[in-house]
Scaffold this active site. Structure first.
Site, short mmCIF file in Angstrom:
data_model
loop_
_atom_site.label_atom_id
_atom_site.label_comp_id
_atom_site.label_asym_id
_atom_site.label_seq_id
_atom_site.Cartn_x
_atom_site.Cartn_y
_atom_site.Cartn_z
N TRP A 101 0.82 -1.21 0.00
CA TRP A 101 0.00 0.00 0.00
C TRP A 101 0.85 1.26 0.00
O TRP A 101 0.54 2.23 -0.70
CB TRP A 101 -1.01 0.00 1.15
N ASP A 171 -1.45 6.30 6.30
CA ASP A 171 -2.55 5.42 5.91
C ASP A 171 -2.79 4.48 7.10
O ASP A 171 -1.93 3.67 7.43
CB ASP A 171 -2.14 4.63 4.66
N LYS A 195 -12.23 -1.74 6.25
CA LYS A 195 -11.38 -2.65 6.99
C LYS A 195 -11.90 -2.86 8.41
O LYS A 195 -12.13 -3.97 8.84
CB LYS A 195 -9.94 -2.14 7.04
C1 PLP Z 1 -7.41 -1.76 1.67
C2 PLP Z 1 -6.34 -0.79 1.80
C3 PLP Z 1 -6.17 0.22 0.84
C4 PLP Z 1 -7.00 0.31 -0.44
O1 PLP Z 1 -8.17 0.93 -0.29
P1 PLP Z 1 -9.17 1.17 -1.50
O2 PLP Z 1 -10.35 1.73 -0.77
O3 PLP Z 1 -9.45 -0.15 -2.16
O4 PLP Z 1 -8.56 2.14 -2.42
C5 PLP Z 1 -5.16 1.13 1.05
N1 PLP Z 1 -4.35 1.06 2.13
C6 PLP Z 1 -4.49 0.10 3.06
C7 PLP Z 1 -3.56 0.06 4.24
C8 PLP Z 1 -5.48 -0.85 2.92
O5 PLP Z 1 -5.62 -1.81 3.85
#
Ligand code: PLP
Length: 359
Positions: A101, A171, A195
């Protein structure tokens, strides 16, 4: 009703109480004769939903007043780009790469400007977090970016990097609301709801007000943080139903005792699984103990055929979505807030039995 234990990395398990309440309110939300899905985003009912959701989130994370809370769309994958456009005022930012990511976030920065990788765990297959205590950050970097919990590789930054006074951007998707966080240490936190806190379609952004630029020439309206910050996330139609479910999850967390209680629950679940992995002669965790995530637990047998057999038998036995990400293989158990400890215990018991049968 047959609910499985769902170890999906996202969209992921939600609290049964929340799903039940959403079901009860599906046709008639609080006596207004319609579903939340059917009401105007400017109605008094929805105004109350989004206002309470924001307040509950502020209470849970103890978000300082000089931070804005935004409910956006486009997922992390869009904010990877827009946060660069908004925060990299001189077109420069530095990135910590600890997995898939953060690599994707870096890629957007590469498209838009001048980025530098100041630490990377790629040489170790992201099985450990590199030293982040003395990074070679450029003086004029607008921010330092990291993914605090890498969902696919199952690692976790336990100690925040020394950013040497630079703005920290994180993130937190796969660890959002899993434990207390000191928001004041960050310039911006983003998290996809799917998540740990709700259905897909909602992107939560917590951003320090002074970092939101007033004017961004050449950047479309919807990609400017100011647009939604000024409009209370209601510049256009927001993901209303998703925000409503997130709001229910926030209340569920509050009722269970807030983020301290979540942390305790989550650590107990992770310990159960990691303790099993550490003594197992068949299964192995893929991340060094000190850098392990307590949300996403990847593991392997070391034999791809045996992994396949395990996944098939586990799925048959009611452990859903235990397969690792297609890019890394093996297995992964995502054990988010809503996964009860009984689910983790049942998985450990099943793994133990599988090990005995496959010696
Ligand atoms: C799932 C996830 C993403 C992706 O998110 P999208 O909504 O599919 O763009 C980005 N960063 C992390 C840490 C994730 O777990």
């Amino acid at each position: 009703m047959a609910r499985v234990y769902n170890f999906s990395a996202g969209p992921a398990v939600l609290p049964e109480e929340v799903l039940q309440q959403a079901a009860n309110e599906m046709l008639d939300y609080e006596g207004c004769g319609m579903s939340v899905m059917e009401m105007s985003h400017r109605s008094p009912e929805f105004t109350k939903i989004i206002t309470e959701a924001e307040q509950d989130l502020r209470d849970l994370l103890d978000i300082p007043d000089n931070y804005k809370v935004l409910f956006l769309q486009g997922g992390d994958s869009l904010i990877f780009a827009s946060l660069f456009q908004n925060l990299a005022t001189n077109g420069k930012a530095d990135y910590i790469v600890t997995g898939s990511w953060s690599k994707k976030a870096l890629k957007e920065g590469q498209i838009l400007g001048d980025v530098k990788v100041v630490a990377s765990g790629e040489d170790d297959n992201f099985s450990r977090i590199p030293d982040l205590s003395d990074l070679d950050i450029r003086d004029d970097a607008s921010f330092v970016y990291m993914c605090e919990n890498e969902t696919i590789h199952g690692n976790r930054i336990h100690e925040l990097p020394n950013t040497k006074g630079h703005v920290l951007v994180a993130d937190q998707s796969s660890m959002f609301l899993s434990e207390p966080v000191d928001v004041s240490k960050y310039g911006l936190i983003h998290a996809g709801a799917q998540k740990n806190v709700g259905p897909s379609g909602v992107q939560i952004v917590i951003v320090r007000e002074d970092l939101i630029p007033d004017d961004l020439p050449g950047v479309p309206t919807m990609l400017r943080l100011k647009t939604q910050a000024d409009a209370g996330s209601l510049y256009n139609t927001p993901p209303c139903y998703g925000i409503y479910v997130c709001g229910l999850v926030f209340k569920w967390i509050k009722e269970l005792g807030g983020l301290e209680a979540m942390k305790e629950r989550n650590e107990a679940k992770a310990k159960l699984l990691y303790d099993f992995l550490d003594q197992s002669e068949l299964f192995k965790g893929t991340v060094v103990p000190e850098d392990r995530s307590i949300m996403n637990v990847p593991f392997v047998t070391g034999d791809a055929e045996l992994d396949k057999k395990f996944i098939a038998e586990a799925t048959e036995a009611g452990f859903a979505n235990i397969k690792g990400h297609r890019s890394v293989g093996g297995m992964r158990a995502s054990i988010y807030n809503a996964m009860p400890i009984e689910g983790v215990q049942a998985l450990v018991d099943f793994m133990s039995e599988f090990e005995a049968n496959n010696k």
